[in-house]
Design a protein around this motif. Structure first.
Motif, short mmCIF file in Angstrom:
data_model
loop_
_atom_site.label_atom_id
_atom_site.label_comp_id
_atom_site.label_asym_id
_atom_site.label_seq_id
_atom_site.Cartn_x
_atom_site.Cartn_y
_atom_site.Cartn_z
N UNK A 150 0.82 -1.21 0.00
CA UNK A 150 0.00 0.00 0.00
C UNK A 150 0.86 1.27 0.00
N UNK A 151 1.81 1.44 0.94
CA UNK A 151 2.64 2.65 0.88
C UNK A 151 3.49 2.73 -0.39
N UNK A 152 3.86 1.57 -0.93
CA UNK A 152 4.65 1.57 -2.18
C UNK A 152 3.79 2.10 -3.33
N UNK A 153 2.53 1.62 -3.42
CA UNK A 153 1.63 2.08 -4.47
C UNK A 153 1.38 3.58 -4.34
N UNK A 154 1.13 4.05 -3.10
CA UNK A 154 0.88 5.47 -2.88
C UNK A 154 2.10 6.30 -3.25
N UNK A 155 3.29 5.80 -2.88
CA UNK A 155 4.52 6.53 -3.23
C UNK A 155 4.75 6.59 -4.72
N UNK A 156 4.55 5.46 -5.41
CA UNK A 156 4.70 5.44 -6.87
C UNK A 156 3.65 6.30 -7.55
N UNK A 157 2.44 6.33 -6.96
CA UNK A 157 1.38 7.16 -7.52
C UNK A 157 1.74 8.64 -7.44
N UNK A 158 2.23 9.06 -6.29
CA UNK A 158 2.65 10.46 -6.12
C UNK A 158 3.77 10.82 -7.09
N UNK A 159 4.76 9.94 -7.17
CA UNK A 159 5.89 10.19 -8.07
C UNK A 159 5.42 10.24 -9.52
N UNK A 160 4.53 9.32 -9.87
CA UNK A 160 4.04 9.28 -11.24
C UNK A 160 3.20 10.49 -11.60
N UNK A 161 2.35 10.95 -10.65
CA UNK A 161 1.55 12.15 -10.89
C UNK A 161 2.47 13.34 -11.14
N UNK A 162 3.51 13.46 -10.32
CA UNK A 162 4.47 14.58 -10.48
C UNK A 162 5.14 14.51 -11.85
N UNK A 163 5.55 13.31 -12.26
CA UNK A 163 6.20 13.14 -13.57
C UNK A 163 5.22 13.48 -14.69
N UNK A 164 4.00 12.98 -14.59
CA UNK A 164 3.01 13.20 -15.64
C UNK A 164 2.68 14.67 -15.83
N UNK A 165 2.53 15.39 -14.71
CA UNK A 165 2.22 16.81 -14.80
C UNK A 165 3.44 17.62 -15.23
N UNK A 166 4.60 17.21 -14.76
CA UNK A 166 5.84 17.91 -15.12
C UNK A 166 6.10 17.81 -16.62
N UNK A 167 5.85 16.65 -17.18
CA UNK A 167 6.07 16.43 -18.61
C UNK A 167 4.88 16.86 -19.46
N UNK A 168 3.79 17.30 -18.78
CA UNK A 168 2.57 17.75 -19.46
C UNK A 168 2.01 16.67 -20.38
N UNK A 169 1.98 15.44 -19.84
CA UNK A 169 1.41 14.32 -20.60
C UNK A 169 -0.12 14.46 -20.65
N UNK A 170 -0.77 13.95 -21.72
CA UNK A 170 -2.23 13.92 -21.72
C UNK A 170 -2.72 13.09 -20.54
N UNK A 171 -3.73 13.61 -19.79
CA UNK A 171 -4.20 12.93 -18.58
C UNK A 171 -3.01 12.54 -17.71
N UNK A 172 -2.15 13.54 -17.45
CA UNK A 172 -0.87 13.29 -16.78
C UNK A 172 -0.98 12.62 -15.44
N UNK A 173 -2.04 12.94 -14.66
CA UNK A 173 -2.18 12.33 -13.34
C UNK A 173 -2.47 10.84 -13.43
N UNK A 174 -2.97 10.38 -14.59
CA UNK A 174 -3.18 8.95 -14.82
C UNK A 174 -1.99 8.33 -15.54
N UNK A 175 -1.53 9.02 -16.60
CA UNK A 175 -0.49 8.45 -17.45
C UNK A 175 0.87 8.41 -16.77
N UNK A 176 1.18 9.39 -15.91
CA UNK A 176 2.48 9.39 -15.22
C UNK A 176 2.68 8.12 -14.41
N UNK A 177 1.78 7.83 -13.44
CA UNK A 177 1.90 6.58 -12.68
C UNK A 177 1.82 5.33 -13.55
N UNK A 178 0.97 5.38 -14.58
CA UNK A 178 0.83 4.22 -15.47
C UNK A 178 2.16 3.90 -16.14
#
Length: 353
Positions: free
Chosen positions: A195-223
């Motif tokens: 659970x904490x691993x998933x939450x940590x990866x989710x946070x990191x992925x959201x940051x990456x997705x928004x930083x890179x301005x990916x389409x639907x970045x909050x979903x695509x970054x963690x994905x």
């Protein structure tokens, strides 16, 4: 980071608790996606009957929602395997069909909203887009569309699809889909450790997705982040199913509160138009799914979900609950949104609406 005022936090907590309780009732009844639909229903009722009691300027915490969108993205990314990669060449048939779907669905929606709903041309065009919710609102505002009707129809599109598709898939599969109790993401101490691993990866992925301005970045970054780890064999996530249920409650509650400020007459009329519009789009999607199935051999249930004109996150949740290649489905929905936004950009540039 400044926290929201205490009354806002308390109301959010109450809405989430009510959503979880309603989700439990819906699960007991046996409805599809019970925690998503239950929380949506609970928060929509709260808006309808107690909106005047909400704190002034109340806003649902979108950053909190974003974290759980990231959780869904991470769980989808965990499903990226060499088996999914092997399906990519077969998208040579399905991707062109998505373009056909976008053009046909948008045309039908425009006619429904213009002829049946009596909307003006800009409102009918941008309210009828089969994707690109925020882009359609932005373009529609610039074109002089009625933003109340446009916003209502776009959210009703997602909510109507979210209601119809799971029911249809439940009939197809012969059992309710989307029940968190039926999701197999691991249980016991091993799953809890993740659970904490998933939450940590989710946070990191959201940051990456928004930083890179990916389409639907909050979903695509963690994905993409978790997908890369999963494809490499370094990570094999086994998070508990209740974590996905929590994500459903958070997302469903956020959808329900969108009805703030809407009148009953607007909602009833919009709901009827949305049902007509979504039924037409679903029929187009099923027809194309059957044609693509014949041409490329892809599973019909996966294709039906891939052509459903709902939100990326919500359709991904349905695919996740069916174990129907969620990464593959998500990729189709992102392509649908890109095609839709591209079409609206061209039309906007030409000044046609």
């Amino acid at each position: 980071m400044q926290l929201p005022p205490t009354p806002h936090i308390v109301l959010t907590a109450v809405l989430l608790a009510a959503g979880a309780a309603m989700g439990g009732i819906f699960q007991w009844i046996g409805t599809p996606l019970p925690f998503m639909l239950g929380s949506l229903f609970a928060s929509a009722l709260a808006v309808a009957f107690a909106q005047q009691r909400f704190p002034q300027d109340y806003a649902y915490p979108m950053k909190f929602r974003m974290l759980f969108v990231g959780v869904i993205g991470a769980m989808i990314g965990a499903g990226l395997t060499p088996d999914v990669a092997a399906l990519l060449p077969r998208m040579l048939v399905s991707v062109p069909a998505i373009l056909v779907f976008v053009l046909a669905a948008h045309g039908v929606n425009y006619l429904v909203l213009r002829r049946v709903g009596g909307y003006d041309r800009p409102t009918a065009y941008y309210a009828g887009s089969p994707g690109g919710l925020f882009e359609s609102i932005l373009f529609g505002e610039q074109a002089g569309a009625d933003l109340r009707l446009l916003t209502l129809m776009q959210f009703l599109r997602i909510i109507t699809v979210l209601t119809i598709i799971p029911v249809a898939m439940s009939i197809w599969e012969g059992h309710p889909v989307g029940s968190a109790a039926g999701l197999d993401f691991g249980t016991g101490e091993t799953a809890l450790v993740w659970v904490p691993v998933v939450l940590g990866l989710s946070l990191a992925g959201v940051w990456i997705g928004l930083r890179l301005k990916l389409p639907a970045g909050q979903l695509m970054g963690p994905l993409l982040l978790v997908g890369a780890l999963s494809m490499s064999g370094l990570v094999e996530i086994a998070a508990p199913g209740w974590l996905v249920a929590v994500a459903q409650v958070v997302l469903g509650t956020g959808l329900g509160v969108r009805f703030t400020g809407m009148t009953l007459a607007m909602f009833v009329t919009g709901a009827g138009l949305s049902l007509l519009s979504v039924s037409a789009m679903t029929a187009i999607g099923i027809l194309l799914a059957l044609l693509v199935h014949q041409a490329g051999g892809l599973p019909v249930d996966v294709l039906v979900i891939s052509f459903a004109p709902g939100g990326v996150v919500e359709m991904s949740l349905i695919a996740l609950s069916l174990a129907a290649n969620p990464a593959f489905v998500t990729l189709h929905h992102l392509i649908r949104i890109l095609f839709t936004v591209g079409e609206m950009s061209i039309v906007r540039g030409k000044g046609w609406f």
